[in-house]
Design a protein around this motif. Structure first.
Motif, mmCIF file in Angstrom:
data_model
loop_
_atom_site.group_PDB
_atom_site.id
_atom_site.type_symbol
_atom_site.label_atom_id
_atom_site.label_comp_id
_atom_site.label_asym_id
_atom_site.label_seq_id
_atom_site.Cartn_x
_atom_site.Cartn_y
_atom_site.Cartn_z
ATOM 1 N N ILE A 1 -18.430 97.516 28.904
ATOM 2 C CA ILE A 1 -18.687 96.123 28.478
ATOM 3 C C ILE A 1 -17.550 96.042 27.553
ATOM 4 O O ILE A 1 -16.400 95.056 26.943
ATOM 5 C CB ILE A 1 -19.869 95.316 27.366
ATOM 6 C CG1 ILE A 1 -21.251 95.703 28.967
ATOM 7 C CG2 ILE A 1 -20.254 94.476 27.106
ATOM 8 C CD1 ILE A 1 -21.901 95.165 28.237
ATOM 9 N N TYR A 2 -17.313 97.048 26.678
ATOM 10 C CA TYR A 2 -15.852 96.633 25.265
ATOM 11 C C TYR A 2 -14.790 96.216 26.335
ATOM 12 O O TYR A 2 -13.754 95.304 25.695
ATOM 13 C CB TYR A 2 -15.881 97.878 24.165
ATOM 14 C CG TYR A 2 -14.695 98.013 23.852
ATOM 15 C CD1 TYR A 2 -14.951 95.861 22.371
ATOM 16 C CD2 TYR A 2 -13.725 98.124 23.619
ATOM 17 C CE1 TYR A 2 -14.050 96.149 21.668
ATOM 18 C CE2 TYR A 2 -12.921 97.712 23.077
ATOM 19 C CZ TYR A 2 -13.405 97.270 21.800
ATOM 20 O OH TYR A 2 -11.989 96.744 20.481
ATOM 21 N N LYS A 3 -14.757 96.571 27.425
ATOM 22 C CA LYS A 3 -13.372 97.166 27.872
ATOM 23 C C LYS A 3 -13.697 95.542 28.473
ATOM 24 O O LYS A 3 -12.132 94.517 29.102
ATOM 25 C CB LYS A 3 -12.368 98.146 28.879
ATOM 26 C CG LYS A 3 -12.351 99.699 28.422
ATOM 27 C CD LYS A 3 -12.513 100.316 29.247
ATOM 28 C CE LYS A 3 -10.533 100.350 29.896
ATOM 29 N NZ LYS A 3 -9.656 101.803 29.414
ATOM 30 N N ALA A 4 -14.263 95.229 29.205
ATOM 31 C CA ALA A 4 -13.979 94.067 29.988
ATOM 32 C C ALA A 4 -14.140 92.803 29.523
ATOM 33 O O ALA A 4 -13.206 91.612 29.419
ATOM 34 C CB ALA A 4 -15.529 94.193 30.732
ATOM 35 N N SER A 5 -14.614 92.705 28.416
ATOM 36 C CA SER A 5 -15.000 91.455 26.671
ATOM 37 C C SER A 5 -14.578 92.099 25.695
ATOM 38 O O SER A 5 -15.001 90.703 25.125
ATOM 39 C CB SER A 5 -16.652 90.793 27.646
ATOM 40 O OG SER A 5 -17.158 91.480 27.025
ATOM 41 N N GLU A 6 -14.312 93.064 24.678
ATOM 42 C CA GLU A 6 -13.586 93.143 23.587
ATOM 43 C C GLU A 6 -15.189 92.849 22.580
ATOM 44 O O GLU A 6 -14.783 92.434 22.095
ATOM 45 C CB GLU A 6 -13.109 92.167 23.665
ATOM 46 C CG GLU A 6 -11.767 92.672 24.571
ATOM 47 C CD GLU A 6 -9.942 92.547 24.261
ATOM 48 O OE1 GLU A 6 -10.342 91.758 22.700
ATOM 49 O OE2 GLU A 6 -9.409 93.231 23.615
ATOM 50 N N ILE A 7 -16.084 92.745 23.580
ATOM 51 C CA ILE A 7 -17.692 92.765 23.018
ATOM 52 C C ILE A 7 -18.602 94.423 22.731
ATOM 53 O O ILE A 7 -19.084 95.012 23.560
ATOM 54 C CB ILE A 7 -18.231 91.805 23.843
ATOM 55 C CG1 ILE A 7 -17.593 90.602 23.264
ATOM 56 C CG2 ILE A 7 -20.472 91.677 23.055
ATOM 57 C CD1 ILE A 7 -19.532 89.280 23.618
ATOM 58 N N ALA B 1 -10.272 95.654 40.702
ATOM 59 C CA ALA B 1 -9.743 94.320 39.162
ATOM 60 C C ALA B 1 -10.391 93.945 38.829
ATOM 61 O O ALA B 1 -10.449 93.343 37.705
ATOM 62 C CB ALA B 1 -10.810 92.913 40.900
ATOM 63 N N MET B 2 -11.634 94.953 38.512
ATOM 64 C CA MET B 2 -12.788 94.454 36.792
ATOM 65 C C MET B 2 -11.288 95.693 36.235
ATOM 66 O O MET B 2 -11.142 94.972 35.004
ATOM 67 C CB MET B 2 -13.367 95.804 37.331
ATOM 68 C CG MET B 2 -14.774 94.938 37.664
ATOM 69 S SD MET B 2 -15.931 96.126 37.776
ATOM 70 C CE MET B 2 -17.798 95.114 38.367
ATOM 71 N N GLN B 3 -11.081 96.288 36.650
ATOM 72 C CA GLN B 3 -9.725 97.032 35.665
ATOM 73 C C GLN B 3 -8.383 96.355 35.405
ATOM 74 O O GLN B 3 -8.468 95.837 34.313
ATOM 75 C CB GLN B 3 -9.070 98.726 36.574
ATOM 76 C CG GLN B 3 -10.144 99.301 36.382
ATOM 77 C CD GLN B 3 -8.849 100.347 36.410
ATOM 78 O OE1 GLN B 3 -7.914 100.996 36.223
ATOM 79 N NE2 GLN B 3 -9.539 101.273 37.732
ATOM 80 N N ALA B 4 -7.915 95.630 36.485
ATOM 81 C CA ALA B 4 -6.406 94.879 36.430
ATOM 82 C C ALA B 4 -7.644 93.235 35.393
ATOM 83 O O ALA B 4 -6.799 92.574 34.619
ATOM 84 C CB ALA B 4 -7.129 93.246 37.392
#
Lengths: 257, 290
Positions: free
Chosen positions: B28-34, B167-170
């Motif tokens: 979650i942190y990588k995706a949205s910095e939360i 795409a998630m990584q991107a």
């Protein structure tokens, strides 16, 4: 469908309270290359960001291929066939070249055409073909720009928006990249809207040009005419009239205001 | 020596759970910095949903496991879509506070629905041991280790091979560019939440047999958070390895030094590592561009 591919009417965009576009209108005909020139802060990038849906205009309409797209999310606009190559390239640094290109085709329904387009991108940009497995963040600036354009091509767009493709590149690379864009335009009929500070390079290969100043279109015309316009020569191409101490004054007033 | 191996293995199994919680954090942190502080409560919720699937709905263990993972993934997806998405654009701090609120809400909801009493469910691994030479390992610990390895392998293949995974990584590397590639970034973020909740649910199902199905299961979030930091917060392998280090060292300290200090061992190690490598074990390769 006939008529211009892109029709922007009286668009105003804001960054918070600051007005960046003060009522811009322009048209892009099919299969043309159109350049938007202007100095820093003229609103060129804002214009592209507004057209592609990254920013929403407060006033005005944007019609793409007969469809209203003002205020749409960028992923929707891309699916309609308009790809923006953003300023500063914005590749995915930790994905490989091949993965970056594959992401360019993410929104496509016709998966069958993808290998063909991939092959075409590698033909246009042979340097990318040599580096398919490399992380995009490790490419040189010119290669990253090629990757960004190639990635946008993978969506097989009707229209390509290029934001300062010459930024930070050597003059030789700028020529190379512009030549490839012209070739893409010639081969596939892809319409190109290009934003540039490098007026000389842009006027050299575009068909039609707009000059922006302080959020407005100041001047427009065929690129050949713009190249001959004395004001454009003085202020954008740096061509001086007369001798060093001739009748040229320190700063001539622009005649278009 | 035998005892040492035995204890290490037990610690390793606990560490795997910490690793899975840390993995959920990192995703979650990588995706949205939360930083999603509800991660532990998602795990606890997973254990309760699992108990319901096995003991109330009467699923077998494997269908029950699958049901639990899918149900919790759906809950995670909806939490992002309905709760987290409206505050996009607010300061990061607001998002983190919201996850703390979510944590309490989930805990309260579980108590309201299931009641506060402890319960347990039967698994194919309960009360069995497998002998490796003269080493006897209980099957629950083995199932935790095996489950973690399988999950990691599945996630690895998913992120490397599938278009959605890439795409998630991107989307995490460059959100603007992802938008311009027609990647529906908001939906992708919700899917990452679903993935993270699914991992938490699997961890809850694996952990519950060795403890009890209890609302206090959420406390593993504290160790999992430590594991994520130890691994560099942002590195998936780092999260799993960090969890294993904390699990093993905690167990060994508890047995050989002082049972009382078992609780603080994890944090002492965390502090020691951060003094030497402030980036965490696997961090630092990617810095945030300002």
């Amino acid at each position: 469908m006939s008529g211009p591919l892109l029709q922007v009417r009286n668009v105003e965009s804001y960054y918070g309270p600051i007005m960046a576009l003060r009522g811009v209108s322009l048209e892009v005909e099919r299969a043309q290359i159109v350049a938007v020139l202007g100095a820093n802060g003229a609103g060129k990038s804002t214009l592209l960001r507004t057209i592609s849906g990254v920013m929403d205009p407060r006033v005005g309409t944007i019609a793409f291929d007969g469809q209203e797209i003002a205020g749409q999310d960028p992923d929707k606009v891309v699916r309609l066939g308009m790809s923006l190559v953003p300023e500063g390239r914005q590749v995915f640094p930790f994905l490989t070249v091949a993965e970056n290109l594959d992401m360019g085709a993410f929104g496509r329904r016709d998966r069958t055409g993808v290998p063909e387009d991939l092959e075409r991108v590698y033909r246009y940009f042979p340097r990318l073909a040599e580096r398919t497995g490399q992380q995009a963040g490790l490419l040189s600036g010119g290669e990253q720009q090629m990757l960004a354009i190639g990635r946008a091509m993978m969506g097989r767009p009707k229209m390509l928006l290029l934001d300062e493709p010459s930024l930070g590149l050597s003059p030789l690379l700028v020529q190379e990249i512009f030549a490839i864009v012209a070739q893409i335009n010639g081969d596939l009929g892809t319409t190109v809207l290009l934003v540039e500070q490098n007026a000389r390079a842009a006027l050299g290969f575009a068909h039609y040009g707009y000059i922006m100043e302080l959020g407005r279109i100041a001047l427009s015309g065929d690129c050949a005419d713009l190249r001959d316009n004395p004001d454009v020569q003085e202020f954008y191409l740096g061509i001086k009239e007369g001798g060093i101490r001739g009748k040229r004054r320190w700063r001539r007033r622009k005649t278009w205001r | 020596m035998l005892d040492f191996l035995q204890q290490s293995l037990n610690g390793f199994a606990t560490g795997c759970i910490y690793g899975l919680v840390a993995l959920g954090f990192v995703l979650i942190y990588k995706a949205s910095e939360i930083v999603n502080f509800a991660q532990g409560d998602m795990l606890m919720l997973g254990a309760f949903v699992g108990w319901t699937a096995l003991d109330v709905l009467g699923f077998g263990y494997w269908p029950g496991l699958l049901f639990t993972i899918l149900a919790c993934a759906a809950i995670g997806f909806l939490l992002d879509r309905q709760v987290m998405r409206p505050i996009i654009g607010q300061p990061q701090f607001a998002g983190i506070m919201l996850t703390i609120g979510l944590a309490f809400t989930i805990r309260g909801g579980v108590i309201m629905i299931w009641g506060p009493e402890e319960r347990s469910f039967h698994t194919p691994f309960s009360n069995k041991t497998t002998a490796f030479g003269s080493l006897a390992v209980d099957d629950v610990s083995l199932s935790i280790v095996a489950g973690t390895l399988v999950l990691c392998a599945v996630l690895f293949i998913f992120f490397r091979r599938s278009r959605l995974g890439v795409a998630m990584q991107a989307a995490s590397q460059n959100q603007l560019a992802a938008y311009l590639m027609a990647i529906p970034v908001k939906t992708v973020n919700s899917l990452v939440w679903g993935l993270s909740a699914g991992v938490a649910a699997a961890a809850g199902m694996l952990l519950a047999p060795s403890l009890l199905v209890d609302t206090n299961l959420w406390i593993v979030v504290l160790k999992g958070f430590g594991a994520a930091i130890l691994g560099g917060f942002g590195s998936i392998p780092g999260a799993v390895v960090g969890g294993m280090i904390i699990g093993v060292s905690e167990q060994l300290v508890g047995v050989y030094l002082d049972p009382e200090s078992k609780g603080i061992a994890a944090y002492v190690i965390l502090l020691a590592v951060l003094l030497v490598w402030p980036q965490g074990l696997f961090g630092g390769a990617e810095r945030k561009r300002v």
